[in-house]
Design a protein around this motif. Structure first.
Motif, mmCIF file in Angstrom:
data_model
loop_
_atom_site.group_PDB
_atom_site.id
_atom_site.type_symbol
_atom_site.label_atom_id
_atom_site.label_comp_id
_atom_site.label_asym_id
_atom_site.label_seq_id
_atom_site.Cartn_x
_atom_site.Cartn_y
_atom_site.Cartn_z
ATOM 1 N N ALA A 1 -6.906 -4.081 -9.081
ATOM 2 C CA ALA A 1 -8.252 -4.411 -8.623
ATOM 3 C C ALA A 1 -8.892 -3.080 -8.220
ATOM 4 O O ALA A 1 -8.312 -2.313 -7.452
ATOM 5 N N VAL A 2 -10.059 -2.781 -8.795
ATOM 6 C CA VAL A 2 -10.658 -1.458 -8.581
ATOM 7 C C VAL A 2 -12.122 -1.571 -8.157
ATOM 8 O O VAL A 2 -12.813 -2.525 -8.502
ATOM 9 N N THR A 3 -12.567 -0.568 -7.434
ATOM 10 C CA THR A 3 -13.951 -0.500 -6.990
ATOM 11 C C THR A 3 -14.858 -0.260 -8.193
ATOM 12 O O THR A 3 -14.639 0.669 -8.964
ATOM 13 N N LEU B 1 0.829 -1.211 0.000
ATOM 14 C CA LEU B 1 0.000 0.000 0.000
ATOM 15 C C LEU B 1 0.861 1.258 0.000
ATOM 16 O O LEU B 1 0.555 2.222 -0.702
ATOM 17 N N TYR C 1 -10.563 -3.192 0.092
ATOM 18 C CA TYR C 1 -9.451 -3.496 -0.817
ATOM 19 C C TYR C 1 -8.424 -4.382 -0.112
ATOM 20 O O TYR C 1 -7.978 -5.390 -0.654
ATOM 21 N N LEU D 1 -9.789 -7.882 0.293
ATOM 22 C CA LEU D 1 -9.751 -8.577 -0.991
ATOM 23 C C LEU D 1 -8.349 -9.097 -1.303
ATOM 24 O O LEU D 1 -8.177 -10.238 -1.741
ATOM 25 N N LEU D 2 -7.344 -8.266 -1.060
ATOM 26 C CA LEU D 2 -5.972 -8.660 -1.390
ATOM 27 C C LEU D 2 -5.488 -9.852 -0.571
ATOM 28 O O LEU D 2 -4.599 -10.578 -1.002
ATOM 29 N N ILE E 1 -11.682 -7.570 -10.494
ATOM 30 C CA ILE E 1 -10.373 -8.211 -10.399
ATOM 31 C C ILE E 1 -9.836 -8.391 -11.820
ATOM 32 O O ILE E 1 -10.502 -9.020 -12.654
ATOM 33 N N ASP F 1 -13.566 1.918 1.763
ATOM 34 C CA ASP F 1 -13.086 1.423 0.475
ATOM 35 C C ASP F 1 -11.711 0.775 0.596
ATOM 36 O O ASP F 1 -11.489 -0.342 0.113
ATOM 37 N N VAL F 2 -10.794 1.436 1.237
ATOM 38 C CA VAL F 2 -9.438 0.881 1.363
ATOM 39 C C VAL F 2 -9.449 -0.365 2.254
ATOM 40 O O VAL F 2 -8.694 -1.313 2.021
ATOM 41 N N TYR G 1 -15.583 -5.133 -6.199
ATOM 42 C CA TYR G 1 -14.294 -4.834 -6.828
ATOM 43 C C TYR G 1 -14.165 -5.665 -8.098
ATOM 44 O O TYR G 1 -14.544 -6.844 -8.115
#
Length: 138
Positions: free
Chosen positions: A77-79, A12, A64, A67-68, A134, A60-61, A132
Protein backbone atom coordinates in the motif's frame (compact mmCIF):
# COMPACT_ATOMS: atom_id res chain seq x y z
CA UNK A 1 -9.35 -3.89 13.72
CA UNK A 2 -7.21 -6.24 11.63
CA UNK A 3 -3.88 -5.81 13.46
CA UNK A 4 -2.63 -5.26 17.01
CA UNK A 5 -0.11 -2.66 18.12
CA UNK A 6 2.54 -5.34 18.66
CA UNK A 7 1.89 -6.96 15.25
CA UNK A 8 2.12 -3.62 13.46
CA UNK A 9 5.32 -2.63 15.26
CA UNK A 10 6.92 -5.96 14.25
CA UNK A 11 5.66 -5.55 10.66
CA UNK A 12 7.09 -2.04 10.37
CA UNK A 13 10.43 -3.17 11.81
CA UNK A 14 10.62 -6.00 9.27
CA UNK A 15 9.08 -4.48 6.13
CA UNK A 16 9.92 -0.79 6.62
CA UNK A 17 13.02 -0.58 8.84
CA UNK A 18 13.85 2.93 7.61
CA UNK A 19 10.49 3.99 9.04
CA UNK A 20 12.01 4.21 12.53
CA UNK A 21 13.67 7.43 11.35
CA UNK A 22 10.17 8.92 10.97
CA UNK A 23 8.95 8.10 14.47
CA UNK A 24 7.70 5.33 16.72
CA UNK A 25 4.22 3.89 16.88
CA UNK A 26 2.60 4.78 20.20
CA UNK A 27 -1.12 3.93 20.01
CA UNK A 28 -3.45 2.19 17.60
CA UNK A 29 -7.17 1.72 17.14
CA UNK A 30 -9.66 0.84 14.44
CA UNK A 31 -8.85 3.31 11.67
CA UNK A 32 -6.50 5.52 13.69
CA UNK A 33 -2.89 5.63 14.88
CA UNK A 34 -0.57 7.85 16.91
CA UNK A 35 3.18 8.18 16.41
CA UNK A 36 5.89 10.23 18.08
CA UNK A 37 9.19 11.58 16.76
CA UNK A 38 11.99 12.56 19.15
CA UNK A 39 13.33 15.73 17.53
CA UNK A 40 17.09 16.14 17.42
CA UNK A 41 19.60 18.19 15.41
CA UNK A 42 19.05 16.21 12.19
CA UNK A 43 15.38 17.28 12.15
CA UNK A 44 16.00 21.00 12.60
CA UNK A 45 16.16 23.79 10.01
CA UNK A 46 17.88 27.15 10.37
CA UNK A 47 15.97 29.31 12.79
CA UNK A 48 15.34 26.44 15.18
CA UNK A 49 12.27 24.85 13.67
CA UNK A 50 11.45 21.25 12.79
CA UNK A 51 11.90 20.62 9.07
CA UNK A 52 8.97 20.08 6.76
CA UNK A 53 10.33 16.71 5.55
CA UNK A 54 10.48 15.46 9.16
CA UNK A 55 6.84 16.42 9.73
CA UNK A 56 5.77 14.96 6.36
CA UNK A 57 7.54 11.67 7.07
CA UNK A 58 5.89 11.37 10.47
CA UNK A 59 2.49 12.21 8.97
CA UNK A 60 2.89 9.71 6.13
CA UNK A 61 3.89 6.74 8.28
CA UNK A 62 1.13 7.55 10.78
CA UNK A 63 -1.56 7.43 8.08
CA UNK A 64 0.00 4.20 6.75
CA UNK A 65 -0.35 2.68 10.23
CA UNK A 66 -3.97 3.85 10.50
CA UNK A 67 -4.73 2.34 7.07
CA UNK A 68 -3.21 -1.02 8.02
CA UNK A 69 -5.60 -1.29 10.97
CA UNK A 70 -8.36 -1.53 8.36
CA UNK A 71 -6.74 -3.57 5.55
CA UNK A 72 -4.26 -5.73 7.45
CA UNK A 73 -0.51 -6.05 6.95
CA UNK A 74 -0.15 -5.01 3.31
CA UNK A 75 3.41 -3.91 2.50
CA UNK A 76 2.65 -2.55 -0.97
CA UNK A 77 0.00 0.00 0.00
CA UNK A 78 1.67 3.23 -1.13
CA UNK A 79 1.10 6.96 -0.90
CA UNK A 80 -0.36 8.39 -4.10
CA UNK A 81 -1.07 11.91 -2.87
CA UNK A 82 0.02 13.97 0.14
CA UNK A 83 -1.07 17.52 0.89
CA UNK A 84 0.28 19.26 3.96
CA UNK A 85 -0.31 22.67 5.53
CA UNK A 86 2.26 23.95 8.00
CA UNK A 87 0.23 25.92 10.53
CA UNK A 88 2.71 27.19 13.10
CA UNK A 89 6.34 26.78 14.15
CA UNK A 90 7.02 23.60 16.16
CA UNK A 91 9.11 23.90 19.30
CA UNK A 92 12.71 22.90 18.59
CA UNK A 93 14.17 20.04 20.66
CA UNK A 94 10.74 18.84 21.78
CA UNK A 95 9.12 15.73 20.35
CA UNK A 96 6.43 16.04 17.74
CA UNK A 97 3.56 13.59 17.56
CA UNK A 98 0.89 12.81 15.02
CA UNK A 99 -2.63 11.43 15.22
CA UNK A 100 -4.08 10.05 11.99
CA UNK A 101 -7.53 8.75 11.17
CA UNK A 102 -8.86 7.16 8.05
CA UNK A 103 -11.69 9.09 6.41
CA UNK A 104 -12.52 6.42 3.83
CA UNK A 105 -11.13 3.01 2.96
CA UNK A 106 -12.35 1.40 -0.25
CA UNK A 107 -11.14 -1.53 -2.34
CA UNK A 108 -8.36 0.39 -4.11
CA UNK A 109 -7.87 3.66 -2.24
CA UNK A 110 -7.68 4.84 1.36
CA UNK A 111 -7.99 8.50 2.35
CA UNK A 112 -6.77 9.74 5.71
CA UNK A 113 -5.95 12.89 7.60
CA UNK A 114 -3.39 13.62 10.25
CA UNK A 115 -2.67 16.43 12.68
CA UNK A 116 0.90 16.97 13.86
CA UNK A 117 1.54 18.54 17.27
CA UNK A 118 4.57 19.86 19.09
CA UNK A 119 4.72 18.18 22.50
CA UNK A 120 3.17 20.42 25.12
CA UNK A 121 1.25 22.62 22.65
CA UNK A 122 -2.51 22.40 22.24
CA UNK A 123 -2.73 23.73 18.68
CA UNK A 124 -1.50 21.60 15.75
CA UNK A 125 1.67 22.61 13.90
CA UNK A 126 0.63 20.86 10.67
CA UNK A 127 -2.37 19.22 9.03
CA UNK A 128 -2.17 16.74 6.19
CA UNK A 129 -4.50 14.72 4.02
CA UNK A 130 -3.30 11.83 1.93
CA UNK A 131 -4.43 9.05 -0.33
CA UNK A 132 -2.98 5.56 -0.37
CA UNK A 133 -3.26 3.05 -3.20
CA UNK A 134 -4.26 -0.39 -1.95
CA UNK A 135 -2.96 -3.27 -4.09
CA UNK A 136 -5.50 -5.84 -5.33
CA UNK A 137 -5.82 -9.02 -3.30
CA UNK A 138 -4.22 -12.06 -4.88
Amino acid sequence: MKVTLEELRAFLDEQFPQGAAFGSLQKLGDGWAEMKLAVDEEHLRPGGTVSGPAMMGLADVTVYAALLTRIGLVPLAVTTNLNISFLRKPVAHRPIWARAKMLKVGRTLGVGEVFVYSEGAEEPVAHSTMTYSIPPER
